[in-house]
Design an enzyme around this catalytic site. Structure first.
Site, mmCIF file in Angstrom:
data_model
loop_
_atom_site.group_PDB
_atom_site.id
_atom_site.type_symbol
_atom_site.label_atom_id
_atom_site.label_comp_id
_atom_site.label_asym_id
_atom_site.label_seq_id
_atom_site.Cartn_x
_atom_site.Cartn_y
_atom_site.Cartn_z
ATOM 1 N N ASP A 137 0.833 -1.206 0.000
ATOM 2 C CA ASP A 137 0.000 0.000 0.000
ATOM 3 C C ASP A 137 0.867 1.255 0.000
ATOM 4 O O ASP A 137 0.665 2.162 0.812
ATOM 5 C CB ASP A 137 -0.951 -0.024 1.201
ATOM 6 C CG ASP A 137 -2.113 0.949 1.041
ATOM 7 O OD1 ASP A 137 -2.303 1.492 -0.071
ATOM 8 O OD2 ASP A 137 -2.841 1.178 2.025
ATOM 9 N N ARG A 141 -0.723 8.912 0.593
ATOM 10 C CA ARG A 141 -1.592 8.999 1.784
ATOM 11 C C ARG A 141 -1.016 8.227 2.970
ATOM 12 O O ARG A 141 -1.447 8.418 4.109
ATOM 13 C CB ARG A 141 -3.014 8.498 1.479
ATOM 14 C CG ARG A 141 -3.064 7.035 1.143
ATOM 15 C CD ARG A 141 -4.461 6.471 0.904
ATOM 16 N NE ARG A 141 -4.285 5.155 0.318
ATOM 17 C CZ ARG A 141 -4.061 4.921 -0.967
ATOM 18 N NH1 ARG A 141 -4.071 5.923 -1.816
ATOM 19 N NH2 ARG A 141 -3.836 3.709 -1.419
ATOM 20 N N ASP A 155 2.248 3.751 7.443
ATOM 21 C CA ASP A 155 1.057 2.899 7.559
ATOM 22 C C ASP A 155 1.382 1.485 7.115
ATOM 23 O O ASP A 155 1.788 1.255 5.980
ATOM 24 C CB ASP A 155 -0.081 3.466 6.712
ATOM 25 C CG ASP A 155 -1.402 2.822 7.047
ATOM 26 O OD1 ASP A 155 -1.493 1.588 6.940
ATOM 27 O OD2 ASP A 155 -2.353 3.540 7.407
#
Ligand code: ATP
Length: 280
Positions: A137, A141, A155
């Site tokens: 991912d 963001r 993240d």
């Protein structure tokens, strides 16, 4: 779980402050954590009280992933509170999300700064590559800004999700299709080479100062375009040698994409050229 044992924090070590974000399990707060007599600023991810055991396990999985890493450009785990309300305590990135930061500072971020962020991320990803860890991912963001000259990968939520598709779909709805390599979209194949593809998209987001990839394209249409050979366009003010690196990340064949180790070296050179040109 035993894996978290050394990282267990007592509730009394934590002071929660304002909410700075929203995660999929609950709010993220700014906070202060007392460790070894020192007070440090932290980010605290909370898991909504009343979440059942299975959800709590999935939530804590991210902490388990983070505790394996020690790198200047990866957000560090500080600890976890495993009694309710369960929370994950990590290093605070004071300036928040990269996309918002890029959008808000469009006017005063020069190419050298953008290149520095890209280079820093490539060092973090080359570190993950050396540990055979596939992120799945990589996107702006998921990058946080610690200072104007330091970004961090923040993240690790998705690595666990793919294994449990039903859960994934039920709770989040969609995969980050516009960032994904064709083989990931087609066959759910995630490898370091598919991470490299995603990093190419993340570079593009940074160089456009926070534009969204394939903004007006529906998810269902993205794969068709990629398979027809279409790629994200050259961002304005992006040096051609940099765009050619991005395009190599987007090679249809996973084997033809560069490794993060190779990318890191290439980016280091482009960054130092840009810096020396600026000084002239
Ligand atoms: P998702 O999987 O949708 O990304 P999540 O549950 O993994 O959600 P994050 O995206 O990691 O949650 O965190 C939510 C928001 O909280 C971030 O977008 C960011 O604004 C803020 N945040 C998270 N971690 C930090 C941190 N270490 N420092 C500063 N802000 C943070």
């Amino acid at each position: 779980t035993p894996a978290h044992k050394d990282y267990e924090l007592a509730r009394s070590q934590l002071e929660l402050g304002e909410i700075i974000g929203e995660g999929q399990f609950g709010d993220v707060h700014r906070g202060i954590c007392t460790v070894g007599g020192q007070k440090i600023q932290v980010a605290v991810k909370t898991c909504k009280p009343g979440s059942d055991m299975a959800v709590t396990e999935v939530f804590l999985e991210e902490a388990y992933v983070m505790q394996q890493f020690d790198h200047a450009h990866i957000i560090k785990l500080i600890g976890v509170c495993t009694d309710s309300p369960v929370c994950i305590v990590m290093e605070l990135a004071k300036l928040g999300e990269l996309r918002a930061y890029l959008n808000n500072n469009r006017g005063n971020l020069d190419l050298a700064s953008l290149l520095l962020y890209i280079y820093q991320l490539s060092t973090a990803l080359s570190y993950l590559e050396s540990k055979n860890f596939v992120h799945r991912d990589i996107a702006a963001r998921n990058v946080l800004v610690a200072s104007p000259t330091c970004v961090k990968l923040g993240d690790f939520g998705l690595s666990r999700w793919i294994n449990d598709q039903s859960y994934y779909k039920a709770s989040r709805g969609k995969l980050p299709i516009k960032w994904m390599a064709p083989e990931s979209i087609n066959y759910r194949r995630f490898t370091t080479a598919s991470d490299v593809w995603m990093f190419g998209v993340c570079m593009w987001e940074i160089l456009t100062r926070g534009d969204k990839p394939f903004q007006n394209v529906r998810n269902a249409e993205v794969l068709n375009r990629l398979e027809n050979g279409e790629r994200l366009p050259l961002p304005s003010s992006c040096p051609p040698q940099l765009y050619s690196i991005m395009c190599r990340c987007w090679a249809a064949q996973p084997d033809s994409r560069p490794s993060f180790t190779v990318l890191k070296e290439a980016l280091r050179e482009i960054l130092s050229e840009e810096k020396s040109q600026e000084q002239e």
